[in-house]
Design a protein around this motif. Structure first.
Motif, PDB file in Angstrom:
ATOM      1  N   ALA A   1       0.834  -1.207   0.000  1.00 43.29           N
ATOM      2  CA  ALA A   1       0.000   0.000   0.000  1.00 43.29           C
ATOM      3  C   ALA A   1       0.864   1.251   0.000  1.00 43.29           C
ATOM      4  O   ALA A   1       0.536   2.254  -0.662  1.00 43.29           O
ATOM      5  N   THR A   2       1.985   1.221   0.722  1.00 44.28           N
ATOM      6  CA  THR A   2       2.887   2.370   0.771  1.00 44.28           C
ATOM      7  C   THR A   2       3.508   2.628  -0.597  1.00 44.28           C
ATOM      8  O   THR A   2       3.573   3.779  -1.054  1.00 44.28           O
ATOM      9  N   VAL A   3       3.980   1.563  -1.253  1.00 46.85           N
ATOM     10  CA  VAL A   3       4.578   1.724  -2.590  1.00 46.85           C
ATOM     11  C   VAL A   3       3.557   2.273  -3.573  1.00 46.85           C
ATOM     12  O   VAL A   3       3.849   3.181  -4.357  1.00 46.85           O
ATOM     13  N   ALA A   4       2.345   1.731  -3.534  1.00 48.13           N
ATOM     14  CA  ALA A   4       1.310   2.171  -4.472  1.00 48.13           C
ATOM     15  C   ALA A   4       0.927   3.626  -4.241  1.00 48.13           C
ATOM     16  O   ALA A   4       0.823   4.416  -5.189  1.00 48.13           O
ATOM     17  N   ALA A   5       0.731   3.993  -2.975  1.00 50.74           N
ATOM     18  CA  ALA A   5       0.263   5.347  -2.656  1.00 50.74           C
ATOM     19  C   ALA A   5       1.324   6.400  -2.955  1.00 50.74           C
ATOM     20  O   ALA A   5       1.045   7.436  -3.569  1.00 50.74           O
ATOM     21  N   ILE A   6       2.552   6.156  -2.501  1.00 52.03           N
ATOM     22  CA  ILE A   6       3.619   7.144  -2.685  1.00 52.03           C
ATOM     23  C   ILE A   6       4.204   7.065  -4.094  1.00 52.03           C
ATOM     24  O   ILE A   6       4.534   8.077  -4.715  1.00 52.03           O
ATOM     25  N   GLY A   7       4.317   5.843  -4.617  1.00 54.36           N
ATOM     26  CA  GLY A   7       4.930   5.656  -5.929  1.00 54.36           C
ATOM     27  C   GLY A   7       4.167   6.323  -7.051  1.00 54.36           C
ATOM     28  O   GLY A   7       4.773   6.884  -7.976  1.00 54.36           O
ATOM     29  N   THR A   8       2.840   6.272  -7.003  1.00 61.25           N
ATOM     30  CA  THR A   8       2.049   6.891  -8.078  1.00 61.25           C
ATOM     31  C   THR A   8       2.252   8.398  -8.140  1.00 61.25           C
ATOM     32  O   THR A   8       2.048   9.006  -9.195  1.00 61.25           O
ATOM     33  N   MET A   9       2.653   9.003  -7.032  1.00 60.81           N
ATOM     34  CA  MET A   9       2.920  10.444  -7.024  1.00 60.81           C
ATOM     35  C   MET A   9       4.385  10.760  -7.293  1.00 60.81           C
ATOM     36  O   MET A   9       4.705  11.652  -8.077  1.00 60.81           O
ATOM     37  N   MET A  10       5.304  10.020  -6.667  1.00 60.22           N
ATOM     38  CA  MET A  10       6.706  10.407  -6.683  1.00 60.22           C
ATOM     39  C   MET A  10       7.486   9.859  -7.873  1.00 60.22           C
ATOM     40  O   MET A  10       8.400  10.539  -8.362  1.00 60.22           O
ATOM     41  N   ILE A  11       7.196   8.658  -8.345  1.00 60.28           N
ATOM     42  CA  ILE A  11       7.964   8.109  -9.466  1.00 60.28           C
ATOM     43  C   ILE A  11       7.812   8.972 -10.722  1.00 60.28           C
ATOM     44  O   ILE A  11       8.810   9.368 -11.329  1.00 60.28           O
ATOM     45  N   PRO A  12       6.584   9.326 -11.153  1.00 60.48           N
ATOM     46  CA  PRO A  12       6.466  10.221 -12.314  1.00 60.48           C
ATOM     47  C   PRO A  12       7.123  11.582 -12.084  1.00 60.48           C
ATOM     48  O   PRO A  12       7.716  12.155 -13.009  1.00 60.48           O
ATOM     49  N   SER A  13       7.027  12.097 -10.847  1.00 57.99           N
ATOM     50  CA  SER A  13       7.644  13.396 -10.543  1.00 57.99           C
ATOM     51  C   SER A  13       9.160  13.326 -10.697  1.00 57.99           C
ATOM     52  O   SER A  13       9.784  14.244 -11.248  1.00 57.99           O
ATOM     53  N   MET A  14       9.777  12.245 -10.219  1.00 58.43           N
ATOM     54  CA  MET A  14      11.227  12.095 -10.337  1.00 58.43           C
ATOM     55  C   MET A  14      11.646  11.949 -11.796  1.00 58.43           C
ATOM     56  O   MET A  14      12.643  12.537 -12.230  1.00 58.43           O
TER      57      MET A  14
END
Length: 427
Positions: A113-126
């Motif tokens: 859940a942590t990877v999904a929630a944070i990843g959807t916001m931060m991976i594209p931003s990075m």
């Protein structure tokens, strides 16, 4: 051949054939019961009785709280606040990702859940800021594993129940190790960003922005304080805390932030039910598996075998670190906890190892299993978000995994890292 030999042999054969872990455990246990002349109904009876416990209610509730935070905008506000603090430094978005995962972990208790929630916001931003997609995905997958390390943690609840320990004290034991692992990931991310020239955000640092994002996200930032403060102060139990978390995040999402609508509850409850069902099936079969091993005196035989090699608890713990790192590539987190706890905890306790110390070493080992294929579920989630190849993503996690292993080994030699705070608060 004995029932135990049949069970373990079948278990590893099915595991390496890629059979789902719940089916693997169930079939191997059923065959062992047939060979031993015991009724197969033992599996269903024990699975039901083992799961018929008030404390297990915390698992589906914390899972649901994670999904509510993801949909309700709480996780986005946590990221915005962290970004306002350090987003401008070298590798700032990577550091923000780790901090956001640590904060989200203190609410959801779930790594995927942590990877999904944070990843959807931060991976594209990075990626938009010029970060390599493999770096972004690998860092998020590893930082998301803190979901089971920083309390409240679903695997910690499972371990505490199986070892008959205090869940609250187990949570406290994970605070310092979780912070150390997070700091290690931040250090690696900063070093790699410095070498590769990854810049932070373009926005200059502003106390006004920090105050604005902090005020906007105050209800999200208060969540771990409400949850963990209530547990440690004795206001409510960890199970009750899970219920409080769901109610609190629902109120904030629906009536304060208003990023969630009542119709979203159907999707949230459906996803929570699917995840909970998967976890509980594994949990039930693993309970039967572990109980059969206990009945057949396998833990005693393992203890005798280990003591013939060495009676040094540090050496045994180091052997365990290697063993769980390898098996973590193939076994589910819950299954590892429920199998290794009855096998190794009794002999280590006799040798003077604190059960909470062993528990944290075990949790870190299962944490590494979440990011090491082929079973590394965090890597698969990060791969889906980043759109990278699995092989490239797996290679990108190596420096982060190395830092986590170093801290795990450090904790083996310095148990005070784990035991100091819980012994201080629970004398």
């Amino acid at each position: 051949m004995s029932g135990t030999t049949i069970m373990l042999g079948t278990f590893f054969v099915l595991l390496f054939l890629g059979m789902p872990i719940a089916i693997t455990i169930g079939i191997s246990t059923a065959l062992a019961l047939m060979v031993s002349g015991m009724p197969i109904a033992f599996i269903s009876q024990l699975a039901f009785s083992s799961l018929d416990s008030f404390v297990f209610l915390a698992i589906p509730l914390f899972i649901m709280a994670g999904y509510v935070m993801e949909v309700g905008g709480l996780s986005r506000r946590i990221v915005d606040f962290a970004s306002s603090l350090i987003g401008r430094v070298t590798g700032g978005l990577g550091i923000v990702t780790v901090l956001a995962c640590m904060f989200f972990a203190a609410i959801s208790g779930s790594s995927p859940a942590t990877v999904a929630a944070i990843g959807t916001m931060m991976i594209p931003s990075m990626v938009r800021r010029g970060y390599d997609a493999n770096f972004a995905g690998g860092l998020t997958a590893c930082a998301g594993s803190l979901g089971i390390m920083i309390p409240p943690s679903i695997p910690m609840i499972v371990y505490a129940i199986s070892a008959d320990l205090s869940i609250g004290k187990m949570f406290v034991a994970g605070v310092v190790p979780g912070a150390l692992i997070g700091a290690g990931l931040i250090a690696v991310a900063f070093f790699l960003a410095l070498r590769r020239g990854y810049k932070g955000s373009d926005q200059p640092f502003s106390w006004r922005r920090v105050a604005r994002t902090g005020w906007d996200g105050k209800w999200a930032l208060l969540t771990p304080i409400v949850v963990l403060g209530g547990i440690y102060s004795g206001v409510f139990t960890p199970t009750e805390a899970a219920c409080v978390t769901v109610v609190y995040t629902l109120i904030v999402s629906l009536f304060i932030y208003k990023d969630m609508r009542l119709r979203d509850l159907y999707v949230i409850t459906s996803r929570s039910a699917m995840t909970t069902g998967t976890v509980m099936i594994i949990l039930g079969f693993a309970m039967a598996f572990a109980r059969y091993l206990t009945i057949m005196q396998v833990p005693n035989e393992v203890a005798e075998f280990i003591l013939q090699i060495t009676d040094n608890p540090t050496v045994i713990m180091l052997m365990f670190v290697v063993m769980i790192f390898i098996t973590g590539m193939f076994m589910d987190t819950t299954a590892q906890i429920l199998i290794y706890t009855p096998l190794l905890l009794p002999v280590l306790v006799k040798l003077g190892v604190d059960p909470y110390h062993f528990g944290i070493i075990l949790i870190v080992g299962t944490e590494l299993g979440l990011i090491t294929p082929p079973v590394g579920v965090n890597v698969f989630i990060a791969k889906t978000i980043s759109g990278t190849r699995l092989v490239d993503l797996a290679l990108s996690i190596i420096p982060f995994v190395a830092s986590m292993l170093i801290i795990q080994i450090l904790m083996v030699f310095l148990p005070q890292i784990v035991t100091f705070v819980p012994n201080l608060l629970y004398p």
